[in-house]
Each structure stands twice: as C-alpha cells, then as structure tokens.
Design a protein around this motif. Structure first.
Motif, short mmCIF file in Angstrom:
data_model
loop_
_atom_site.label_atom_id
_atom_site.label_comp_id
_atom_site.label_asym_id
_atom_site.label_seq_id
_atom_site.Cartn_x
_atom_site.Cartn_y
_atom_site.Cartn_z
N PRO A 318 17.62 -6.60 1.57
CA PRO A 318 16.98 -5.35 1.14
C PRO A 318 16.85 -4.36 2.29
O PRO A 318 15.75 -4.10 2.79
CB PRO A 318 15.62 -5.82 0.62
N LEU A 319 17.98 -3.79 2.72
CA LEU A 319 18.00 -2.88 3.86
C LEU A 319 17.99 -1.44 3.40
O LEU A 319 18.36 -1.12 2.26
CB LEU A 319 19.24 -3.14 4.71
N ASP A 320 17.61 -0.54 4.30
CA ASP A 320 17.71 0.88 4.01
C ASP A 320 19.16 1.32 4.13
O ASP A 320 20.03 0.59 4.63
CB ASP A 320 16.82 1.67 4.98
N ASP A 321 19.46 2.54 3.67
CA ASP A 321 20.84 3.02 3.58
C ASP A 321 21.55 3.04 4.93
O ASP A 321 22.72 2.66 5.03
CB ASP A 321 20.88 4.42 2.97
N SER A 322 20.87 3.49 5.98
CA SER A 322 21.53 3.64 7.28
C SER A 322 21.99 2.29 7.82
O SER A 322 23.12 2.16 8.32
CB SER A 322 20.59 4.32 8.27
N ARG A 323 21.15 1.25 7.73
CA ARG A 323 21.54 -0.07 8.20
C ARG A 323 22.64 -0.66 7.33
O ARG A 323 23.55 -1.33 7.82
CB ARG A 323 20.33 -1.01 8.23
N GLU A 386 19.75 -0.53 -7.40
CA GLU A 386 19.90 -1.81 -6.71
C GLU A 386 18.51 -2.42 -6.58
O GLU A 386 17.64 -1.86 -5.91
CB GLU A 386 20.55 -1.62 -5.34
N THR A 387 18.32 -3.57 -7.22
CA THR A 387 16.98 -4.13 -7.40
C THR A 387 16.90 -5.52 -6.79
O THR A 387 17.76 -6.37 -7.04
CB THR A 387 16.64 -4.20 -8.90
N VAL A 388 15.85 -5.76 -6.00
CA VAL A 388 15.60 -7.07 -5.41
C VAL A 388 14.41 -7.70 -6.12
O VAL A 388 13.42 -7.02 -6.41
CB VAL A 388 15.33 -6.95 -3.89
N GLY A 423 2.26 7.04 -4.62
CA GLY A 423 2.65 7.33 -5.99
C GLY A 423 4.14 7.33 -6.25
O GLY A 423 4.56 7.65 -7.37
N SER A 424 4.96 6.98 -5.27
CA SER A 424 6.41 6.98 -5.48
C SER A 424 6.82 5.78 -6.34
O SER A 424 6.17 4.73 -6.34
CB SER A 424 7.14 6.93 -4.14
N HIS A 425 7.94 5.96 -7.06
CA HIS A 425 8.43 4.89 -7.94
C HIS A 425 8.97 3.74 -7.10
O HIS A 425 9.79 3.93 -6.20
CB HIS A 425 9.53 5.43 -8.86
N MET A 426 8.52 2.50 -7.41
CA MET A 426 8.91 1.33 -6.63
C MET A 426 9.77 0.36 -7.41
O MET A 426 10.46 -0.46 -6.81
CB MET A 426 7.66 0.60 -6.13
N GLY A 427 9.72 0.41 -8.74
CA GLY A 427 10.51 -0.53 -9.53
C GLY A 427 9.81 -0.89 -10.82
O GLY A 427 9.21 -0.04 -11.48
N TRP A 428 9.85 -2.20 -11.15
CA TRP A 428 9.30 -2.66 -12.42
C TRP A 428 8.69 -4.05 -12.24
O TRP A 428 9.11 -4.83 -11.39
CB TRP A 428 10.41 -2.75 -13.48
N ARG A 429 7.69 -4.31 -13.08
CA ARG A 429 7.19 -5.68 -13.20
C ARG A 429 7.73 -6.26 -14.49
O ARG A 429 7.68 -5.62 -15.54
CB ARG A 429 5.66 -5.73 -13.21
N PHE A 430 8.28 -7.47 -14.40
CA PHE A 430 8.85 -8.15 -15.55
C PHE A 430 7.95 -9.31 -15.95
O PHE A 430 7.60 -10.15 -15.11
CB PHE A 430 10.26 -8.66 -15.22
N THR A 431 7.58 -9.34 -17.23
CA THR A 431 6.72 -10.40 -17.75
C THR A 431 7.41 -11.08 -18.91
O THR A 431 8.06 -10.43 -19.74
CB THR A 431 5.37 -9.81 -18.22
N ALA A 432 7.27 -12.40 -18.98
CA ALA A 432 7.95 -13.19 -20.00
C ALA A 432 7.41 -12.86 -21.38
O ALA A 432 6.19 -12.75 -21.57
CB ALA A 432 7.80 -14.68 -19.71
N ALA A 433 8.30 -12.70 -22.35
CA ALA A 433 7.90 -12.42 -23.73
C ALA A 433 7.74 -13.70 -24.54
O ALA A 433 7.36 -13.65 -25.70
CB ALA A 433 8.93 -11.52 -24.41
N LYS A 434 8.04 -14.86 -23.92
CA LYS A 434 7.86 -16.15 -24.57
C LYS A 434 7.26 -17.13 -23.57
O LYS A 434 7.54 -17.06 -22.37
CB LYS A 434 9.19 -16.70 -25.11
N LEU A 445 12.01 -4.73 -7.31
CA LEU A 445 11.76 -3.59 -6.44
C LEU A 445 13.07 -2.88 -6.12
O LEU A 445 14.08 -3.52 -5.79
CB LEU A 445 11.10 -4.04 -5.13
N CYS A 446 13.07 -1.55 -6.23
CA CYS A 446 14.27 -0.76 -5.94
C CYS A 446 14.54 -0.78 -4.44
O CYS A 446 13.65 -0.48 -3.63
CB CYS A 446 14.08 0.68 -6.41
N ARG A 447 15.77 -1.11 -4.08
CA ARG A 447 16.12 -1.11 -2.66
C ARG A 447 15.95 0.28 -2.05
O ARG A 447 15.53 0.42 -0.89
CB ARG A 447 17.56 -1.58 -2.47
N ALA A 448 16.25 1.32 -2.83
CA ALA A 448 16.13 2.69 -2.33
C ALA A 448 14.69 3.08 -2.03
O ALA A 448 14.45 4.02 -1.26
CB ALA A 448 16.73 3.67 -3.33
#
Length: 462
Positions: A318-323, A386-388, A423-434, A445-448
């Motif tokens: 999970p690196l930033d764009d420059s690296r 790109e999501t980690v 307040g910046s967008h970081m990604g999503w939380r995923f929870t099991a539906a079963k 988490l979004c790599r960006a």
C-alpha cells in the motif's frame, strides 16, 4: 435442576441458530464483543509488561477468495478473448492510452473497467480486431495550481474479457471489461487524434536479468551446490564392516560444507555482500517480512520466479503514487526486490494521506482475494479503486447505511467510511450478510487515500 435447564436452553438456542443460518441478517454496526475482549487482553498485557506479538496469527476464513478475482459485479456474461501480444524489448510503438487517476497498473495485475465515453468505447471495440493492447497511465492532481499531470511511466494492458452494452432508453453504448497488465513502458510523446483518442509513442522497457556475480570466481566443482536442493545429485556415503553389513549412511547434501557463496572467499568481498544481491535470499527475506506483517500472507506467494514475485510485492504494497512509480521504473528484479524489502522493513502503520492520522497497522493487512491483499475494483460510475483489505481500522467514521448492491465481495455489505479528522474518503467497511461468513467484518482502504508510515532516512533509494 439449574444445570438441566441451562443445557435445555442452550440446545434450543442452537436449533434456533441452525434455522436462521441460511437467512440474511441485519449488519451490525457496533464493535464485536470478541474484538473488545481482545483489546482488553492487549491492554492487560501492556500493563503487565508483556509485549504484543509482531504478527497477527492465522484465522479461519470461510469466504471464497476466488470470487473477488472474477469481478462478478460486472456481470456473468462477459465474452472471453483469446490470444496474447508480447512486444519486443526496447521497441518503440504507438499505443492508445487511457488515463486513470491514482491507479498505477503493474505487470500481472488484473484491472476491471466500466467505460462510458463514446470515443473510448469505440477504441476498445476496434482493439478486439487488432492486438487487444492499450496503455494505462496514472494522472495526479495538484491543488496548488489546479492542474493535473500524467506520469511518464505506464504499463500495457491486454483485454481478456469484454462485454459491450447499449442502454435502451438513452442509446448510450458502454463497455465492461477485464484486462491484465503486461509490459512496462516509458512515454516518448503524446498526441490526440481528431476523434478524441489519446495516443502515445512509447518505449517498451526491458527486464534486465542479472548474471551470477560469482560465476567467474567459482570452481567447476562448486556448481552442483548452486542449484535448488531438489535438483542436486544425491550423494550418499556408506560405511560397512568386514562382513559387508552397513554401519551408517551419510547424505552429503544435508551435511555439505560448501554453498553458492563459498567462492566469494576467492574475491575481495565477503559472502554477505553477494547475499544482498541474491534473488533467492531476497525472496526468502521478503517472505519472512510478510509473515511478520501477517502470517496468512505467507500462503499467498509460492512458485513465482523473481520477476513475477517482485511485481506481486509491488502490486500488494500500500504505497503512495511516487514510490509505486519509482519501483515500476526499475529495470532489474534484484534492485526492485531490494527496494521493496527496505520499504517493508521500515513501514509500520498506514495513515490518512491528507492529515497523517493513523488508520491501520501493518499487522492488520490480510488477503480477501487470491491476488493478494491489494487489488483493483471498479464501481458502477466507472471509477477504479485500488483497495487494500485490513482486519481492523481506527479513526474512521461510517457514512450512510450498509448495502450489498454491486459488492466487490459477494455476501458482504459495504458502508462508506471517511477520515474522522479531515473528512476525506478512505474506503468502505464490509460486513457479512450471513452468519456463516468469516470474517464477519473487515475494511477496504483506498490506496490513493493512504500513505505508509515510513522512516525515509532508512529506506533504500536506487
């Protein structure tokens, strides 16, 4: 009597859970009790002076990791495309280009796309009759002068699955497709055609294979110790008595006194210098470092050659764009592995890119996909993320209600998460539906949106 009633109550509860096992349940937005207990145990260990283990142990996962690789949210009726195109190293060719913000494609990585622009859709359809190859370049936005710039390093992508659709009401043609990264290139010049397609003259970057540094100093008798143990000749010495009875057998390979670095004593450099540039040693050290992050990651990498392994590590860090662009520009797998190992050894946490708030620890990274802990996914609007995936996260705020629509992980509902500080967008939380799915929840988490917490003074830069 109380024991009998307690057993009867547990039996009825067990039967009740079996009836509900196949039914969807409401997603719990609170912290799990087991995580709270684990946190209390960690606090007690810290108070008693016991250190926390360096790696998260293995846990039982019932989720099918092949589902995210299939990208089933794009539809089940994508048409497979056969054939493969390999361009010659050092060749200068002209490629159609698509630009993706904060997405850096790596050779071997799968990228899903949902395209709406008419000229881009037409371009992809035309490529099916040619070599099915286009270029992917990332773009970055500069808020200081309100401008965007394109990277000079990119990767060719080859279409292997596609479906074109036309909306009955609006008549707009769209394309859903999956492509795979193939070869790195450096842009020489851009030009845009009259119908809007961006073209680029590119130079295909070669993958330089390092020769054996000790080849000239190694005696011929040492070569049998330089190959894999499974490829070595079995040398067994047998001791017998006067009657021919076997006293002992000794496998000389298990007790060998020489190795591939022994001939370094004939040079001016000690063995440890050559080990720094040995691919087998680098791969072994990186695998050990992956296990120190999370023990589940050690099962993700096996049977890869050094070049493919270096790209797999680059894809999943999970690196930033420059690296990430810097590592992609390196022409040698050995040098790329050395840089990746240095970064991994100095990375400890993941932070918000805008405010540097810590959101996850490196030991929380784990895989929910066969491709590894980090992969590319596309939403219905065509934006590629790109999501980690991580076990735990902190400093985040849930936005809205959970939804299973177009979920990248079938069987899980997603909820938008933002940084609680900026307040910046970081990604999503995923929870099991079963209930039967494990883990019951995790974070994507979004790599960006991330920046690794790295001690830059100790990181190797080539």
């Amino acid at each position: 009597m109380q024991k009998i009633l307690r057993k009867l109550h547990l039996s009825l509860r067990f039967l009740h859970l079996e009836d509900e096992d196949e039914e969807s349940i409401d997603v719990d937005t609170d912290n799990d009790e087991d995580e709270q207990q684990q946190l209390q145990q960690q606090q007690q260990q810290a108070a008693s002076g016991r250190s926390r283990p360096s790696a998260r142990p293995l846990f039982n996962t019932t989720f099918d990791k092949s589902l995210p690789v299939a990208h089933s949210y794009l539809g089940e009726d994508l048409e497979e495309v056969r054939g493969r195109t390999i361009h010659d190293d050092e060749a200068c060719i002209s490629l159609p280009i698509i630009t993706l913000p904060s997405v850096i494609l790596v050779p071997g990585q799968t990228i899903p796309l949902h395209l709406f622009q008419s000229h881009t859709v037409a371009m992809m359809k035309n490529l099916l009759d040619k070599d099915k190859t286009f270029g992917v370049i990332t773009t970055s936005y500069s808020p200081d002068d309100d401008s965007s710039s394109m990277a000079s390093i990119g990767t060719t992508a080859e279409i292997y699955s596609i479906k074109d659709e036309t909306d009955n009401q609006s008549g707009i043609a769209t394309v859903k497709m999956k492509a795979r990264g193939r070869q790195r290139f450096r842009v020489i010049e851009f030009h845009r055609q009259t119908h809007g397609i961006l073209m680029a003259k590119v130079h295909i970057l070669p993958e330089k294979i390092q020769s054996d540094y000790l080849d000239g100093a190694r005696p011929q008798s040492h070569y049998k110790f330089c190959c894999c143990p499974t490829q070595q000749d079995l040398v067994v010495k047998t001791a017998v008595d006067r009657n021919g009875e076997i006293l002992r057998k000794v496998n000389m390979l298990t007790n060998k006194q020489l190795d591939k670095f022994t001939s370094s004593y004939f040079t001016q450099w000690p063995p440890w210098v050559y080990k720094m540039y040995d691919t087998e040693n680098l791969i072994q050290r990186i695998r050990k470092e992956l296990c120190s992050w999370n023990e589940s990651l050690k099962t993700e990498v096996s049977g890869m050659d050094p070049v493919d392994f270096s790209y797999w590590v680059l894809q999943n860090l999970p690196l930033d764009d420059s690296r990430r662009i810097h590592l992609l520009s390196i022409d040698s797998a050995v040098q790329r592995l050395r840089c990746e190992l240095s970064i991994m050894q100095n990375c400890s946490i993941l932070c918000c890119r805008k405010c540097d708030l810590e959101v996850a620890n490196k030991s929380d990274v784990f895989s929910m996909s066969l491709e590894g802990p980090l992969a590319a996914y596309v939403n219905p609007g065509g934006h590629v993320h790109e999501t980690v995936t991580v076990h735990k996260a902190k400093g985040l705020t849930l936005i809205g209600q959970p939804s299973t629509e177009n979920s990248w992980f079938p069987g899980y509902a997603w909820t938008i998460i933002n940084c609680s500080q900026c307040g910046s967008h970081m990604g999503w939380r995923f929870t099991a539906a079963k209930r039967k799915l494990s883990p019951q929840k995790f974070w994507g988490l979004c790599r960006a949106s991330l920046i690794p917490g790295i001690n830059d003074t100790d990181v190797l830069v080539l």
